[in-house]
Design a protein around this motif. Structure first.
Motif, short mmCIF file in Angstrom:
data_model
loop_
_atom_site.label_atom_id
_atom_site.label_comp_id
_atom_site.label_asym_id
_atom_site.label_seq_id
_atom_site.Cartn_x
_atom_site.Cartn_y
_atom_site.Cartn_z
N ARG A 191 75.61 45.49 64.37
CA ARG A 191 75.04 44.64 65.42
C ARG A 191 73.82 45.29 66.09
O ARG A 191 73.66 45.25 67.31
N LYS A 192 72.95 45.85 65.28
CA LYS A 192 71.73 46.45 65.81
C LYS A 192 70.66 45.38 66.02
O LYS A 192 70.79 44.24 65.57
N ARG A 193 69.60 45.77 66.70
CA ARG A 193 68.46 44.86 66.96
C ARG A 193 67.44 45.07 65.83
O ARG A 193 66.81 46.13 65.75
N LEU A 194 67.30 44.06 64.98
CA LEU A 194 66.44 44.15 63.80
C LEU A 194 65.19 43.31 64.00
O LEU A 194 65.28 42.11 64.30
N LEU A 195 64.04 43.92 63.81
CA LEU A 195 62.76 43.21 63.96
C LEU A 195 61.96 43.32 62.66
O LEU A 195 61.70 44.42 62.17
N ILE A 196 61.60 42.18 62.10
CA ILE A 196 60.87 42.12 60.83
C ILE A 196 59.42 41.78 61.11
O ILE A 196 59.12 40.77 61.76
N PHE A 197 58.50 42.61 60.63
CA PHE A 197 57.07 42.32 60.77
C PHE A 197 56.50 41.85 59.44
O PHE A 197 56.81 42.39 58.37
N SER A 198 55.65 40.83 59.53
CA SER A 198 54.91 40.37 58.35
C SER A 198 53.75 39.51 58.83
O SER A 198 53.88 38.77 59.81
N PRO A 199 52.60 39.60 58.17
CA PRO A 199 51.51 38.67 58.51
C PRO A 199 51.87 37.27 58.06
O PRO A 199 52.79 37.08 57.25
N PRO A 200 51.18 36.24 58.58
CA PRO A 200 51.45 34.87 58.12
C PRO A 200 51.19 34.73 56.62
O PRO A 200 50.40 35.51 56.07
N PRO A 201 51.84 33.78 55.95
CA PRO A 201 52.74 32.76 56.49
C PRO A 201 54.09 33.34 56.89
O PRO A 201 54.58 34.28 56.27
N VAL A 202 54.69 32.71 57.91
CA VAL A 202 55.90 33.27 58.50
C VAL A 202 57.16 32.52 58.10
O VAL A 202 58.27 32.98 58.36
N GLY A 203 57.02 31.36 57.44
CA GLY A 203 58.19 30.56 57.09
C GLY A 203 59.22 31.33 56.27
O GLY A 203 60.41 31.36 56.60
N VAL A 204 58.77 31.98 55.20
CA VAL A 204 59.69 32.72 54.34
C VAL A 204 60.29 33.90 55.09
O VAL A 204 61.41 34.34 54.81
N VAL A 205 59.57 34.45 56.08
CA VAL A 205 60.08 35.57 56.87
C VAL A 205 61.19 35.08 57.81
O VAL A 205 62.16 35.79 58.07
N CYS A 206 61.07 33.86 58.30
CA CYS A 206 62.14 33.27 59.10
C CYS A 206 63.41 33.15 58.27
O CYS A 206 64.53 33.33 58.78
N TYR A 207 63.26 32.85 56.99
CA TYR A 207 64.42 32.80 56.10
C TYR A 207 65.07 34.18 55.97
O TYR A 207 66.29 34.30 55.87
N ARG A 208 64.25 35.23 55.99
CA ARG A 208 64.82 36.59 55.91
C ARG A 208 65.63 36.92 57.15
O ARG A 208 66.63 37.64 57.07
N VAL A 209 65.21 36.40 58.30
CA VAL A 209 66.00 36.56 59.52
C VAL A 209 67.38 35.96 59.31
O VAL A 209 68.41 36.58 59.62
N TYR A 210 67.40 34.76 58.77
CA TYR A 210 68.67 34.06 58.53
C TYR A 210 69.54 34.84 57.55
O TYR A 210 70.75 35.03 57.77
N CYS A 211 68.95 35.33 56.47
CA CYS A 211 69.70 36.08 55.46
C CYS A 211 70.29 37.36 56.05
O CYS A 211 71.43 37.73 55.74
N CYS A 212 69.53 38.04 56.89
CA CYS A 212 70.04 39.26 57.53
C CYS A 212 71.27 38.95 58.37
O CYS A 212 72.25 39.72 58.37
N CYS A 213 71.25 37.85 59.09
CA CYS A 213 72.41 37.47 59.90
C CYS A 213 73.62 37.20 59.02
O CYS A 213 74.76 37.53 59.39
N CYS A 214 73.39 36.61 57.86
CA CYS A 214 74.50 36.28 56.96
C CYS A 214 75.18 37.52 56.40
O CYS A 214 76.32 37.44 55.92
N LEU A 215 74.52 38.67 56.44
CA LEU A 215 75.12 39.90 55.92
C LEU A 215 76.32 40.34 56.74
O LEU A 215 77.17 41.08 56.25
N ALA A 216 76.41 39.89 57.99
CA ALA A 216 77.44 40.40 58.90
C ALA A 216 78.61 39.44 59.08
O ALA A 216 79.43 39.63 59.98
#
Length: 409
Positions: free
Chosen positions: A210-235
């Protein structure tokens, strides 16, 4: 439901959607309350138009277009606004206008208490942002949409944002697909695995802690939002009573500097940003992910960055299961399962196995966690010792760890 048009000139339309309590089917009737809003930008983003007019949308004009989006032609973005989630579709069209500085940028989006339903409106939003680029100020399709979908939300809640949904093995096929639909047609789970490779096992440990995870990436950001979702699914954990006392791993999706105050009080989250300045604000995160590079400034977490033999074996099993699934789909034409199901189940069963073992040891006459127990959980007795110590502390599990703290090879 809220619709927004945002622009440079940027127009953003937002719709606020609510899912009825206790439903998980993709065919569920949706209760909706909508706000249509148009945001105009000359020197700064401004709300141009909205329905209804008495909704607080402060800051949405910046959340619905990621910083740096002027360099791309189109994108989509998930974000959080208070206790709601948003989805916006962005487009950028060149124009022969000095006033618009040669470009017209707009964004059309939706707000909802549950992000799992937002995917339903992606196609509509994409069409509407193109329509607004070509025919600025023609809001009749949005007005019609508002009239068709609007309803009244229940009284304001406590402002809390729920973590990613959790599933049990028995209900995953029934309840998971509405959640997973946000990934289609991108197939974000398979892209997530291919993008991070073995590093997924590092992210898994941080997510489970339950750490605070921050993902950086230049645009486009849509696929990076999906990575946020996938990270949550790991737990995900489906065992009753496990994790009720730990902070929820909340998906913030896209964030910008306007979210700093909100992040200061968060104990656990996953978010993404296009703003490099966040890297300097180490007090806001525990783990920083720059594309495929995972790092932490927390000294006690740095041992978790190193992959060990047990991590590599778990990743090998995951890729092996993926290959078997792809083979069955291609050769045997078996479409009863998909990669999304496999991904969720793999990590949920792995998490369940760990906590089932820990619960059994904690409830025994001799609550001593041995190397044999750790291996049975799929972990390395030496290399995963610091991970186990943190895990026991975070989840409040009372066992005695008697494994020597040896260095990993």
């Amino acid at each position: 439901m809220k619709m927004i048009i945002k622009g440079k000139y940027i127009l953003s339309h937002y719709i606020l959607i609510e899912q009825p309590r206790g439903t998980c089917s993709s065919s569920s009737i949706i209760t909706k309350y909508e706000t249509l809003m148009s945001i105009f930008k000359s020197h700064r983003n401004m709300v141009e138009w909205c329905l209804p007019q008495d909704v607080n949308l402060d800051g949405v004009e910046f959340k619905s277009m990621a910083s740096g989006s002027h360099r791309i032609t189109s994108d989509f973005i998930y974000f959080r606004k208070g206790c709601y989630f948003g989805l916006a579709c962005f487009a950028n069209m060149p124009v022969e206008s000095e006033l618009e500085r040669g470009a017209r940028m707009k964004s059309v989006g939706i707000l909802s208490p549950s992000y799992t339903l937002l995917y339903r409106y992606m196609h509509f939003l994409e069409n509407q942002v193109r329509h607004q680029l070509q025919c600025p100020g023609q809001y009749s399709p949005l007005e019609a949409f508002y009239e068709d979908k609007k309803a009244v939300l229940p009284p304001t809640g406590n402002g809390l944002v729920n973590a990613c949904p959790t599933w049990s093995v028995t209900t995953i096929n029934r309840c998971m697909h509405p959640e997973m639909k946000i990934t289609h047609p991108a197939g974000c789970m398979s892209q997530f695995i291919q993008f991070f490779g073995e590093q997924i096992m590092v992210l898994w440990k941080f997510a489970l802690l339950r750490k605070r995870l921050l993902i950086f990436s230049p645009p486009p950001v849509g696929v990076v939002c999906y990575r946020v979702y996938c990270c949550c699914c790991l737990a995900n954990i489906s065992l009753p009573g496990i994790g009720v006392s730990v902070p929820e791993l909340r998906p913030f999706f896209y964030i910008n500097i306007a979210d700093i105050t909100a992040l200061e009080t968060e104990l656990s989250y996953v978010a993404c940003t296009t703003e490099k300045i966040f890297e300097e604000k180490k007090e806001l995160y525990d783990v920083y992910i720059d594309n495929q590079i995972v790092k932490t400034h927390r000294s006690h977490l740095q041992p978790l960055l190193r992959l060990n033999a047990a991590d590599k074996e778990k990743y090998r099993k995951l890729t092996e299961q993926r290959q078997l699934l792809l083979y069955s789909q291609e050769v045997e034409e078996d479409c009863t399962a998909n990669e999304e199901d496999l991904f969720i189940l793999f990590f949920m069963e792995m998490n369940n196995r760990i906590f089932q073992t820990l619960s059994e040891v904690a409830g025994s006459n001799d609550p001593t966690l041995t190397a044999e127990h750790v291996r049975a959980m799929g972990l390395d007795p030496q290399c995963d010792r610091s991970f186990l110590v943190d895990l026991l502390e975070v989840y409040g599990i009372d066992v005695t760890l008697v494994i020597d703290n040896l260095c990993c090879p």
